[in-house]
Design a protein around this motif. Sequence first.
Motif, PDB file in Angstrom:
ATOM      1  N   ARG A 241       0.813  -1.208   0.000  1.00  0.00           N
ATOM      2  CA  ARG A 241       0.000   0.000   0.000  1.00  0.00           C
ATOM      3  C   ARG A 241       0.851   1.265   0.000  1.00  0.00           C
ATOM      4  O   ARG A 241       0.458   2.276  -0.591  1.00  0.00           O
ATOM      5  CB  ARG A 241      -0.926  -0.001   1.224  1.00  0.00           C
ATOM      6  N   ARG A 242       2.018   1.220   0.639  1.00  0.00           N
ATOM      7  CA  ARG A 242       2.909   2.376   0.706  1.00  0.00           C
ATOM      8  C   ARG A 242       4.327   1.942   0.366  1.00  0.00           C
ATOM      9  O   ARG A 242       5.192   1.854   1.246  1.00  0.00           O
ATOM     10  CB  ARG A 242       2.858   3.009   2.087  1.00  0.00           C
ATOM     11  N   PRO A 243       4.563   1.620  -0.895  1.00  0.00           N
ATOM     12  CA  PRO A 243       5.895   1.105  -1.265  1.00  0.00           C
ATOM     13  C   PRO A 243       7.018   2.090  -1.018  1.00  0.00           C
ATOM     14  O   PRO A 243       8.119   1.705  -0.620  1.00  0.00           O
ATOM     15  CB  PRO A 243       5.730   0.780  -2.753  1.00  0.00           C
ATOM     16  N   TRP A 244       6.762   3.400  -1.259  1.00  0.00           N
ATOM     17  CA  TRP A 244       7.808   4.385  -1.035  1.00  0.00           C
ATOM     18  C   TRP A 244       8.170   4.477   0.444  1.00  0.00           C
ATOM     19  O   TRP A 244       9.352   4.508   0.814  1.00  0.00           O
ATOM     20  CB  TRP A 244       7.379   5.746  -1.563  1.00  0.00           C
ATOM     21  N   SER A 245       7.172   4.538   1.281  1.00  0.00           N
ATOM     22  CA  SER A 245       7.434   4.596   2.728  1.00  0.00           C
ATOM     23  C   SER A 245       8.135   3.336   3.211  1.00  0.00           C
ATOM     24  O   SER A 245       9.049   3.393   4.046  1.00  0.00           O
ATOM     25  CB  SER A 245       6.120   4.796   3.487  1.00  0.00           C
ATOM     26  N   TYR A 246       7.717   2.202   2.671  1.00  0.00           N
ATOM     27  CA  TYR A 246       8.344   0.936   3.053  1.00  0.00           C
ATOM     28  C   TYR A 246       9.810   0.913   2.637  1.00  0.00           C
ATOM     29  O   TYR A 246      10.683   0.487   3.413  1.00  0.00           O
ATOM     30  CB  TYR A 246       7.587  -0.221   2.403  1.00  0.00           C
TER      31      TYR A 246
END
Length: 268
Positions: A241-246
């Motif tokens: 859902r949040r690949p950049w944050s991950y």
Amino acid sequence: MQVLPPPPPAVTAPAPDRSASTVDEVRVAAALTDARVMVDSGFRGASIVLYGAVFNPSDTPADVVVVVRGPDAPVRLVKKTRNMGVWLNSRPVLFEGAPGFYMTASTRPLGDIAEFGQLRRLGVGLDHLRINAPEESRTVTRYGVKDVVVSRLGEDYLDWRRAVIRLREAAALYNGDPDGVEFVDEGLFRAEVELPTVAPTGKYFAEVWLFQEGEPVSVSNLTLTVEKVGLERDIYEFAHRRPWSYGILCVVLAAFTGWGASRVFRRE
């Protein structure tokens, strides 16, 4: 002395009507012992029993074929080619729509149950599994690199398709058992669905076909859900859902871990 009124007459429940299809038509009914498989850090595969009954008022024998198909996923393949004495990877070929899991089980070999054309039309069996590339060639970005999607492979298509099946068979994700359906009593049958450790998560679809004289006469459709639970599910959902944050969080944790390790070893 008080006289009690007589008890009300007993009410007899009407007998349930028998299904007309049960009496007059040939059909199959099936179910799963567990329609939900939970995957956590200790998951080591699962064995699910598919059971059912054949209603056959005729004297013609019937065969049962079970097909379980997992969620579709892209398959990226490369082939080693020799160019001027050097082994190099060929252009990647990306198949879309290949099932992540596929198994068949039957009362006897599929070739003895139905003809080639019938099995091909239904997509029953590894030899008839539908694995198609897109109709038009195009370049897309997958796995962080640009992949060339080839739709018209010509005579090489069968070789690439066999490679997909061979790799999935080696991982125990594809399987065909000609004796996987067992009749435990007259009209009652069972089959086992073996999910390996690497089984993909998602929704699985099971088809239970009933054949007579080479023709499908009935089918029962079932669904099976394989899902992550616990901390693994939270991490999986956060990463998708949040690949950049991950990604940023992973870099920060890796940097912090490296800094901490350097401080510890420096003190020693």
